[in-house]
Scaffold this motif. Structure first.
Motif, PDB file in Angstrom:
ATOM      1  N   VAL A  35       9.833   4.008  -1.558  1.00 44.28           N
ATOM      2  CA  VAL A  35       8.886   2.984  -1.124  1.00 44.28           C
ATOM      3  C   VAL A  35       9.014   1.791  -2.058  1.00 44.28           C
ATOM      4  O   VAL A  35       8.595   1.847  -3.218  1.00 44.28           O
ATOM      5  CB  VAL A  35       7.434   3.514  -1.114  1.00 44.28           C
ATOM      6  CG1 VAL A  35       6.487   2.421  -0.598  1.00 44.28           C
ATOM      7  CG2 VAL A  35       7.327   4.770  -0.254  1.00 44.28           C
ATOM      8  N   ASP A  37       7.798  -1.271  -3.375  1.00 44.65           N
ATOM      9  CA  ASP A  37       6.459  -1.859  -3.422  1.00 44.65           C
ATOM     10  C   ASP A  37       6.516  -3.331  -3.827  1.00 44.65           C
ATOM     11  O   ASP A  37       5.950  -3.744  -4.837  1.00 44.65           O
ATOM     12  CB  ASP A  37       5.599  -1.057  -4.405  1.00 44.65           C
ATOM     13  CG  ASP A  37       4.133  -1.437  -4.363  1.00 44.65           C
ATOM     14  OD1 ASP A  37       3.602  -1.628  -3.262  1.00 44.65           O
ATOM     15  OD2 ASP A  37       3.521  -1.553  -5.449  1.00 44.65           O
ATOM     16  N   GLY A  38       7.234  -4.112  -3.033  1.00 42.80           N
ATOM     17  CA  GLY A  38       7.298  -5.557  -3.284  1.00 42.80           C
ATOM     18  C   GLY A  38       8.140  -5.941  -4.474  1.00 42.80           C
ATOM     19  O   GLY A  38       7.832  -6.934  -5.166  1.00 42.80           O
ATOM     20  N   ILE A  58      11.333   2.337   2.675  1.00 42.42           N
ATOM     21  CA  ILE A  58      10.161   1.664   3.229  1.00 42.42           C
ATOM     22  C   ILE A  58       9.845   0.476   2.340  1.00 42.42           C
ATOM     23  O   ILE A  58       9.751   0.608   1.117  1.00 42.42           O
ATOM     24  CB  ILE A  58       8.954   2.618   3.272  1.00 42.42           C
ATOM     25  CG1 ILE A  58       9.272   3.845   4.137  1.00 42.42           C
ATOM     26  CG2 ILE A  58       7.714   1.902   3.788  1.00 42.42           C
ATOM     27  CD1 ILE A  58       8.245   4.944   4.039  1.00 42.42           C
ATOM     28  N   ARG A  59       9.689  -0.667   2.957  1.00 36.91           N
ATOM     29  CA  ARG A  59       9.353  -1.874   2.197  1.00 36.91           C
ATOM     30  C   ARG A  59       7.920  -2.285   2.517  1.00 36.91           C
ATOM     31  O   ARG A  59       7.504  -2.263   3.676  1.00 36.91           O
ATOM     32  CB  ARG A  59      10.311  -3.012   2.538  1.00 36.91           C
ATOM     33  CG  ARG A  59      11.777  -2.744   2.169  1.00 36.91           C
ATOM     34  CD  ARG A  59      12.629  -3.940   2.570  1.00 36.91           C
ATOM     35  NE  ARG A  59      14.051  -3.707   2.441  1.00 36.91           N
ATOM     36  CZ  ARG A  59      14.789  -4.092   1.401  1.00 36.91           C
ATOM     37  NH1 ARG A  59      14.206  -4.715   0.388  1.00 36.91           N
ATOM     38  NH2 ARG A  59      16.088  -3.854   1.376  1.00 36.91           N
ATOM     39  N   GLN A  60       7.200  -2.688   1.482  1.00 35.06           N
ATOM     40  CA  GLN A  60       5.837  -3.176   1.681  1.00 35.06           C
ATOM     41  C   GLN A  60       5.518  -4.211   0.614  1.00 35.06           C
ATOM     42  O   GLN A  60       6.195  -4.298  -0.414  1.00 35.06           O
ATOM     43  CB  GLN A  60       4.831  -2.023   1.600  1.00 35.06           C
ATOM     44  CG  GLN A  60       4.759  -1.335   0.244  1.00 35.06           C
ATOM     45  CD  GLN A  60       3.762  -0.181   0.220  1.00 35.06           C
ATOM     46  OE1 GLN A  60       3.529   0.484   1.211  1.00 35.06           O
ATOM     47  NE2 GLN A  60       3.155   0.038  -0.939  1.00 35.06           N
ATOM     48  N   GLU A  61       4.494  -5.024   0.881  1.00 34.59           N
ATOM     49  CA  GLU A  61       4.022  -5.964  -0.127  1.00 34.59           C
ATOM     50  C   GLU A  61       3.456  -5.170  -1.304  1.00 34.59           C
ATOM     51  O   GLU A  61       2.994  -4.045  -1.148  1.00 34.59           O
ATOM     52  CB  GLU A  61       2.949  -6.878   0.462  1.00 34.59           C
ATOM     53  CG  GLU A  61       3.467  -7.832   1.523  1.00 34.59           C
ATOM     54  CD  GLU A  61       2.388  -8.778   2.010  1.00 34.59           C
ATOM     55  OE1 GLU A  61       1.252  -8.719   1.470  1.00 34.59           O
ATOM     56  OE2 GLU A  61       2.673  -9.563   2.927  1.00 34.59           O
ATOM     57  N   ASN A  62       3.500  -5.776  -2.491  1.00 26.71           N
ATOM     58  CA  ASN A  62       3.052  -5.071  -3.679  1.00 26.71           C
ATOM     59  C   ASN A  62       1.586  -4.654  -3.568  1.00 26.71           C
ATOM     60  O   ASN A  62       0.699  -5.488  -3.404  1.00 26.71           O
ATOM     61  CB  ASN A  62       3.245  -5.958  -4.910  1.00 26.71           C
ATOM     62  CG  ASN A  62       2.810  -5.249  -6.180  1.00 26.71           C
ATOM     63  OD1 ASN A  62       1.824  -5.613  -6.799  1.00 26.71           O
ATOM     64  ND2 ASN A  62       3.534  -4.212  -6.558  1.00 26.71           N
ATOM     65  N   GLN A  63       1.359  -3.340  -3.637  1.00 25.50           N
ATOM     66  CA  GLN A  63      -0.003  -2.795  -3.548  1.00 25.50           C
ATOM     67  C   GLN A  63      -0.298  -1.814  -4.676  1.00 25.50           C
ATOM     68  O   GLN A  63      -1.389  -1.268  -4.751  1.00 25.50           O
ATOM     69  CB  GLN A  63      -0.201  -2.094  -2.198  1.00 25.50           C
ATOM     70  CG  GLN A  63      -0.024  -2.997  -0.994  1.00 25.50           C
ATOM     71  CD  GLN A  63      -0.113  -2.222   0.312  1.00 25.50           C
ATOM     72  OE1 GLN A  63      -1.083  -1.497   0.556  1.00 25.50           O
ATOM     73  NE2 GLN A  63       0.908  -2.357   1.148  1.00 25.50           N
ATOM     74  N   CYS A  67      -0.656   3.294  -3.858  1.00 24.68           N
ATOM     75  CA  CYS A  67      -0.435   3.000  -2.441  1.00 24.68           C
ATOM     76  C   CYS A  67       0.999   3.323  -2.034  1.00 24.68           C
ATOM     77  O   CYS A  67       1.247   3.804  -0.917  1.00 24.68           O
ATOM     78  CB  CYS A  67      -0.750   1.531  -2.150  1.00 24.68           C
ATOM     79  SG  CYS A  67      -2.509   1.135  -2.216  1.00 24.68           S
ATOM     80  N   ALA A  68       1.955   3.054  -2.922  1.00 24.32           N
ATOM     81  CA  ALA A  68       3.356   3.356  -2.620  1.00 24.32           C
ATOM     82  C   ALA A  68       3.552   4.857  -2.453  1.00 24.32           C
ATOM     83  O   ALA A  68       4.207   5.307  -1.499  1.00 24.32           O
ATOM     84  CB  ALA A  68       4.257   2.812  -3.725  1.00 24.32           C
ATOM     85  N   LYS A  71       1.951   6.029   0.800  1.00 21.00           N
ATOM     86  CA  LYS A  71       2.758   5.663   1.968  1.00 21.00           C
ATOM     87  C   LYS A  71       3.912   6.647   2.133  1.00 21.00           C
ATOM     88  O   LYS A  71       4.214   7.087   3.260  1.00 21.00           O
ATOM     89  CB  LYS A  71       3.294   4.244   1.800  1.00 21.00           C
ATOM     90  CG  LYS A  71       4.150   3.759   2.980  1.00 21.00           C
ATOM     91  CD  LYS A  71       3.349   3.706   4.261  1.00 21.00           C
ATOM     92  CE  LYS A  71       4.186   3.152   5.410  1.00 21.00           C
ATOM     93  NZ  LYS A  71       3.440   3.163   6.706  1.00 21.00           N
TER      94      LYS A  71
END
Length: 312
Positions: A35, A37-38, A58-63, A67-68, A71
């Motif tokens: 994951v 995380d941004g 999986i790519r996501q905005e930094n949380q 959270c990573a 996910k």
């Protein structure tokens, strides 16, 4: 059998080492979920280029790391979740030894393993033991470490995952709650996990306000009742653990003039006179005392002595 969850945030220079250690495992029944995380250092791109379909990226905005991980857990398809941080790595026998423990103890819900920040050695023979009466001993050593812990996915299907409100102790929170949910876990004595101290930005070298740490949460009256499942830990045993664990970790917060210290002290359910008396001294005095690494170290050893021999 295993879904391996790896959170990635600006650790491009380490991630290939971690992933290579996974794909060098002798036990092969696993999936890998990274994951991103941004990250801003191109770590996610490197994973995509180097490992392609071998990794579910999986790519996501930094949380944040919690959270990573959550996910990755949501996307996991196997019955057991194995965690690995992007700057750590495993011995080739790690998953094989964990799978053997599960085969011999099918009801176990949480498995830990010995780790080392310096080197791994050949481990031809598996040795492990059950963490009996875990909460009577965890005050001295919680045992579990993120890159060296495997948890049955069932826990995350019935309990909250990693707490994104915590900046320090979010991993210990899961280990404690999982041990209440499943009962005593198992600990592998073999040194199969390398714990990296190479990242100067890791959370353990930072300081955080009390309300961003596990201390207030673990003192909540609902912590035990919301988590208890198959564990034989009694409410009284857990109350003693709450109190001892808080005492052992609270003194570090005097450095930051945290105004919540007195409120936390008032919530400790089981007060141990020889320790609480010292904590009752004026905050300005304790700040000056604990500013000395030598004295604060002696105080921690004093508390450990009291809990090990006087307040068992």
């Amino acid at each position: 059998m295993f879904s391996i969850v790896i959170p990635l945030f600006n650790k491009k220079k380490f991630i290939c080492r971690a992933l290579d250690s996974v794909f060098e495992q002798r036990f092969k029944e696993f999936e890998v979920i990274v994951v991103d995380d941004g990250s801003t250092d191109g770590g996610g791109d490197l994973v995509e280029e180097q490992y392609k379909e071998k990794v579910k990226l999986i790519r996501q905005e930094n949380q944040g790391v919690s959270c990573a991980r959550n996910k990755g857990i949501q996307e996991a398809k196997y019955a057991y979740i194995a965690f690995l941080d992007a700057d750590d790595y495993w011995h080739p026998d790690y998953l094989g030894f964990v799978s053997k423990v599960i085969e011999e103890n099918p009801k176990v819900g949480i498995i830990g393993c010995h780790y080392d920040p310096y080197q791994l050695v050949n481990e031809p023979k598996l040795t492990y033991f059950r963490l009996e009466n875990y909460f009577k001993k965890a005050v001295h050593n919680t045992r579990f470490f993120t890159s060296a812990t495997c948890i049955k996915k069932e826990f995350f299907e019935n309990q909250p995952g990693f707490d994104s409100n915590l900046k320090l102790g979010e991993d210990i929170d899961v280990w404690l709650r999982a041990s209440l949910f499943f009962g005593d876990g198992i600990y592998i004595e073999n040194t199969l996990v390398y714990y990296s101290k190479e990242d100067s930005m890791r959370a353990t070298v930072k300081s955080y306000p009390l309300d961003q740490t596990l201390i207030p949460k673990v003192l909540s009256t609902e912590y035990y009742s919301n988590s208890i499942g198959d564990s034989t830990c009694s409410p009284f045993t857990f109350m003693k653990f709450q109190s001892k664990w808080t005492y052992l970790n609270l003194y570090q917060h005097y450095f930051s003039n945290d105004t919540r210290i007195e409120e936390v002290l008032s919530r400790i359910p089981k007060r141990f006179f020889l320790i609480h008396t010292i904590y009752s001294m004026p905050a300005r005095v304790l700040k000056a005392v604990f500013s000395s690494n030598r004295i604060s170290g002696l105080f921690r050893n004093y508390m450990k002595f009291c809990f090990r021999y006087l307040y068992t």
